[in-house]
Design a protein around this motif. Structure first.
Motif, PDB file in Angstrom:
ATOM      1  N   GLU A 333       0.737  -1.090   0.107  1.00 41.47           N
ATOM      2  CA  GLU A 333       0.095  -0.096  -0.018  1.00 41.47           C
ATOM      3  C   GLU A 333       0.993   1.359  -0.004  1.00 41.47           C
ATOM      4  OE1 GLU A 333      -2.926  -0.987   3.108  1.00 41.47           O
ATOM      5  OE2 GLU A 333      -3.780   1.404   2.751  1.00 41.47           O
ATOM      6  N   SER A 334       0.209   2.345  -0.379  1.00 40.87           N
ATOM      7  CA  SER A 334       1.032   3.490  -0.430  1.00 40.87           C
ATOM      8  C   SER A 334       1.304   4.080   1.060  1.00 40.87           C
ATOM      9  CB  SER A 334       0.685   4.655  -1.200  1.00 40.87           C
ATOM     10  OG  SER A 334      -0.336   5.297  -0.348  1.00 40.87           O
ATOM     11  N   ASP A 335       2.499   4.794   1.368  1.00 40.24           N
ATOM     12  CA  ASP A 335       2.980   4.873   2.551  1.00 40.24           C
ATOM     13  C   ASP A 335       2.129   5.988   3.312  1.00 40.24           C
ATOM     14  OD1 ASP A 335       3.608   7.060   1.165  1.00 40.24           O
ATOM     15  OD2 ASP A 335       5.792   7.369   2.088  1.00 40.24           O
ATOM     16  N   VAL A 336       1.260   6.901   2.376  1.00 35.66           N
ATOM     17  CA  VAL A 336       0.344   7.789   3.215  1.00 35.66           C
ATOM     18  C   VAL A 336      -0.882   7.215   3.337  1.00 35.66           C
ATOM     19  CG1 VAL A 336      -0.998   9.915   2.495  1.00 35.66           C
ATOM     20  CG2 VAL A 336       1.499   9.950   1.761  1.00 35.66           C
ATOM     21  N   ASP A 337      -1.534   6.124   2.696  1.00 35.49           N
ATOM     22  CA  ASP A 337      -2.736   5.261   2.992  1.00 35.49           C
ATOM     23  C   ASP A 337      -2.251   4.715   4.179  1.00 35.49           C
ATOM     24  OD1 ASP A 337      -3.793   6.879   1.013  1.00 35.49           O
ATOM     25  OD2 ASP A 337      -3.712   4.983  -0.544  1.00 35.49           O
TER      26      ASP A 337
END
Ligand code: PMP
Ligand code: GLN
Length: 387
Positions: A333-337
């Motif tokens: 998953e993307s780090d922000v999400d």
């Protein structure tokens, strides 16, 4: 007719630190996101501040700062960095490092000037450059083969320096990666900018938090670089008091004169009782700064010891109170999400690395702040152990 706003910072939203701290508070999560310690400043320091609050230290301080505090900073700089700065003309007390950074940028950067920052870069640099009419040039730090060591990519840096380069902003010990500079790095930096018109803004707020027997090499230490440097530091990191917002800027007299032209109209002067208390404390107790690395090394070792029980990959941080982990074995998953989802679902908040970069080259990495008591760190890591 209602006038319309044309934003001077159209791309700026709310900082990731505020976003993650608010989310952590809403979810009742452990906040290892925004960098602030869970410890109190030394009693001897708060006692002196209290004394000055009660004994008339409540009116404007001199614009450049209380003389006793500037003297104490000059003595510390001579002791630790072997640089004899003139306390009258080369030291200015400012409203946190943030104001020191902002005032330097406003003093030095004119419209069209280029300012080089190294990604991941602390979030206040670029908006301050934009407000000055400058153009921020992002040069990614290089990631070492073991994924741990973020250093300056000298070739990319050299390629970025040109006749428009007015300022190079560096930050070592580095937030968020914990990278530090070697003596050879300082020499190389001097080589690269020697024939340019660039000055250096060196953000050294983590100057006293360096591990494993390494030393912090301030730009003030280097004879050639010092002539072109603004060195910005913060008492918030050093005395477990991020809420005080007091820092200082060291620079040669001609640079300091320009800095103060902006400083005096940005803030004019900094809180008097805090300065008086800090001056007393620094003059009577020289040891606190020197002991800070050992204090935080114990925290880092405790935190990293716990992290061994997780599937995070990491190399122990070399400085600051931040630890980077790579979660690539757990999620893509993307780090922000993921940082947001884990705050909600696991109850631990972190900072995603990509937000500090123009181009997200940092991959699956999160930053944890380990300036917390051991029980909090243990509980936070326990929540990741089952993943
Ligand atoms: N630079 C860096 C790299 C920081 O991490 C911080 C704050 N944590 C600052 C500047 C700002 O320091 P201050 O709170 O003293 O304004
Ligand atoms: N410098 C702190 C950090 O890196 C946060 C500062 C802020 O909240 N603006 O976490």
């Amino acid at each position: 007719m209602q006038p319309t706003i044309t934003s001077k910072l159209p791309d700026v939203g709310t900082t990731i630190f505020t976003v993650m701290s608010e989310l952590a508070a809403d979810c009742g999560a452990i906040n290892l996101a925004q960098g602030f310690p869970s410890f109190d400043p030394p009693d001897a320091l708060t006692d002196r501040i209290h004394w000055h609050l009660k004994h008339g230290g409540n009116q404007y301080a001199p614009m450049a700062g209380i003389a006793g505090l500037r003297d104490a900073i000059a003595a510390k700089t001579a002791r630790l960095q072997n640089r004899h700065v003139d306390a009258t003309t080369e030291v200015t007390i400012c409203t946190g490092a943030t104001e020191g950074l902002f005032s330097t940028i406003q003093a030095m950067v004119k419209p069209g000037d280029e300012v080089i920052v190294f990604d991941p870069a602390y979030d206040s640099y670029e908006p301050s450059v934009t407000l000055a009419g400058g153009i921020t040039i992002h040069v990614p730090l290089s990631i070492a083969a073991n994924g741990a060591d973020f250093g300056i990519d000298w070739q990319r840096f050299e390629d970025a320096v040109n006749h428009k380069t007015r300022l190079v902003i560096i930050n070592f010990p580095h937030n968020p990666t914990g990278a530090i500079l070697s003596a050879a790095d300082l020499d190389r930096l001097a080589d690269v900018i020697r024939d340019s018109r660039a000055y250096i803004l060196s953000d050294e707020v983590y100057e006293h938090i360096v591990f494993d027997g390494e030393t912090h090499r301030s730009l003030a230490r280097h004879d050639e670089l010092w002539q072109r440097s603004f060195v910005v530091c913060s008492f918030g990191k050093t005395f477990h008091a991020t809420g005080w917002k007091i820092g200082y800027c060291l620079a040669p007299a001609d640079l300091t004169a320009e800095f103060r032209k902006v400083h005096q109209f940005t803030t004019f002067a900094v809180s008097t009782p805090m300065q008086l208390g800090l001056a007393d404390y620094l003059q009577s107790d020289a040891g606190f700064c020197e002991q800070l690395s050992a204090f935080y090394q114990q925290k880092r070792d405790h935190f990293c010891g716990q992290l061994e029980d997780t599937r995070f990959r990491f190399e122990p941080s070399r400085s600051t109170f931040f630890q980077i982990v790579d979660y690539g074995e757990i999620s893509d998953e993307s780090d922000v999400d993921l940082a947001k989802r884990w705050t909600r679902e696991i109850g631990v908040a972190s900072i995603p690395l990509s937000v500090f970069c123009e181009q997200a080259f940092t991959g699956t990495r999160l930053r944890f702040c380990f300036a917390k008591d051991d029980a909090t760190l243990t509980e936070a890591v326990k929540r990741f152990a089952a993943l």
